[in-house]
Design an enzyme around this catalytic site. Sequence first.
Site, PDB file in Angstrom:
ATOM      1  N   ILE A 103       0.829  -1.216   0.000  1.00 40.45           N
ATOM      2  CA  ILE A 103       0.000   0.000   0.000  1.00 40.45           C
ATOM      3  C   ILE A 103       0.862   1.265   0.000  1.00 40.45           C
ATOM      4  O   ILE A 103       0.383   2.339  -0.351  1.00 40.45           O
ATOM      5  CB  ILE A 103      -0.991   0.020   1.180  1.00 40.45           C
ATOM      6  CG1 ILE A 103      -0.269   0.103   2.524  1.00 40.45           C
ATOM      7  CG2 ILE A 103      -1.902  -1.195   1.135  1.00 40.45           C
ATOM      8  CD1 ILE A 103      -1.198   0.347   3.699  1.00 40.45           C
ATOM      9  N   GLU A 104       2.123   1.147   0.406  1.00 41.49           N
ATOM     10  CA  GLU A 104       3.005   2.310   0.393  1.00 41.49           C
ATOM     11  C   GLU A 104       3.485   2.632  -1.022  1.00 41.49           C
ATOM     12  O   GLU A 104       3.466   3.779  -1.452  1.00 41.49           O
ATOM     13  CB  GLU A 104       4.221   2.067   1.302  1.00 41.49           C
ATOM     14  CG  GLU A 104       3.946   2.212   2.787  1.00 41.49           C
ATOM     15  CD  GLU A 104       3.846   3.661   3.219  1.00 41.49           C
ATOM     16  OE1 GLU A 104       4.097   4.563   2.403  1.00 41.49           O
ATOM     17  OE2 GLU A 104       3.502   3.893   4.398  1.00 41.49           O
ATOM     18  N   SER A 105       3.946   1.606  -1.745  1.00 40.46           N
ATOM     19  CA  SER A 105       4.609   1.861  -3.027  1.00 40.46           C
ATOM     20  C   SER A 105       4.201   0.922  -4.146  1.00 40.46           C
ATOM     21  O   SER A 105       4.650   1.090  -5.281  1.00 40.46           O
ATOM     22  CB  SER A 105       6.127   1.731  -2.837  1.00 40.46           C
ATOM     23  OG  SER A 105       6.472   0.384  -2.536  1.00 40.46           O
TER      24      SER A 105
END
Length: 613
Positions: A103-105
């Site tokens: 979900i970050e990258s």
Amino acid sequence: MLNIKIGRYLIVIGVMVLAIGCASQQGKKARWMARQLPGSSSQNFDIPVTVNDRVIAWIDYFQGPGHRHYARYLARSGRYVPHMQAILKKYGLPQDLVYLALIESGFSATAYSRAKAAGHWQFIHGTGKHYGLAIGNGVDERRDPEDSTVAAAKFLRDLHQQFGDWYLAMAAYNAGPGKIEKAIRLNGTRNFWTMIAKDRHYLRAETKDYVPKFIAAAIIAKSPEKFGFGDVVYDKPMEMEEAYVESQTDLEVIAKCADVSVDMIQDLNPSLTSGTTPSGARNYTVNLPMGTARKFSDAYAKVPDSERLMALRHTVRRGESLGKIAKRYGVSVREILAVNGLSSPSRIRKGSTLIIPTGGAAKKSARYIASKYTARPDGRLIKHKVKRGESISVIANNYGVDRADLRKWNGLKSNNIRRGQVLKIYSEDEGVKVASSVSKRPAPATGGKNYVVRRGDSWWKIAQRNGISINDLKGWNPTLADKDLKAGARLKIYQNGEAPQETPTSTTASSVEVEEVSSSDRLESMPARSLASLPTSDHSELLSMKAEISTSAVQNLELPSNSKEISYKIKSGDTLWDIARKYGVSVKNIADANDLNPKSRLKPGTKITIRSK
């Protein structure tokens, strides 16, 4: 009246029934979702799993509008998850935390946010440095999957020790521990779900949705076929081996020695942002495709040290600005800043060595990083009032800054500026002074004639009318600035041999600049084909030497020093193209030196200045 009251009651009852029905449907969906968890329970997760309306909303999103993106992230996860989970396990952390990187990258090494967070785990500069990631000198370990995962494991371990709860630790990873500590105090609870329900204005929506989004992503990743992702083809896990390079080496050279593509080398070494291994690093470790290390080592040992770097190296001299250096080599300021890990043009110092990305993998990397790069405001704040005829490019070059940064500092959406507009510029350059210049202008002398400026006159019109060059005209009248060229002003003009002899002097940015290149200014380890990237107008002699130079590197090659100024009188039928060919310079060279429009018609008898060898 009675009928109206009954109607109102019926409406209220209908709304209540609808609400109860929706709640019932949500409850059923939540219970169904819980049954979809691996093993029909949450026992296969090593983190707490709560299924509620927020989590369901994110699952719906990933199955609907976000399906294409999530499928791409899921496919990419096959490459990184095994290695990252092994690192999380080593640090005693839940292995399902790996989906924070999703979900970050989206498991992308090149992900870069508006907050300047980078890499798989989206570390900002300060936090990355705190947890041991090297950032600078052509290296950004935030983009390395192994190094960044180690840093993320340490950070998450510290956050869990601070909050004693994984949901709060995840929220702190997104918003910062101080933000979450204050949110706990303001809302009077350490329960994440209660906290975000009570919070009204303090926490951002992104933070409130961070944990639900993570849970939704993890649920789907554990059982992709149950949520419409059964056809995803996962990337193969990373398989590579290590080798050592003795000195700074271009990735393109490494690729040739290993007999693979440079894209593959860059893919396996995403932390090398300059397209080379770090300067000054001895026996630096690089990642190679499995089975190529021996072949690489044998070939690399035969490459002379002088041929290992395809980018140029420039030693900064006193008075040089980054703008002048960039102009000399035909690259942008942003590319030099990006490839050298500099935050501002003012960060260069006399004697420091810069990588100039003129070719090889360095150029490709520089272009990519520069597209996402903005120099932060640094140096002295200068307020520049736009003069008539000035453009963004001219102003940026004068102050040694980049056009894109100049636009951002002043909130400009295009290159359009107007006369009288005041621009903010952050630079150590004075802007109007040209250091180490050897431009020449005629010294004041007696004789000549006086000219009274008429209404509508410009430097160009006066020079054309009197058959002289703008450079000479400004040189004979050094005290008259552009803004003072108004009706009634008096100028000194010399004709046919009256002009005084030229004497060296310093000049200003409004004059034609001829830069001196001293014998100490050398291009080190420059392959012959790199000469093609040098500006033709400034290095025509070097280009003519190109055919005589072998494919081996050129060591300690000195740039030509002084340029000669030639006064040329335009003849009938002359064009800038003809003149440029005759003297071996470019049309732009002549146009810039004489403040001419390259497309303008030439007036016979007019004198122009040509800088040639």
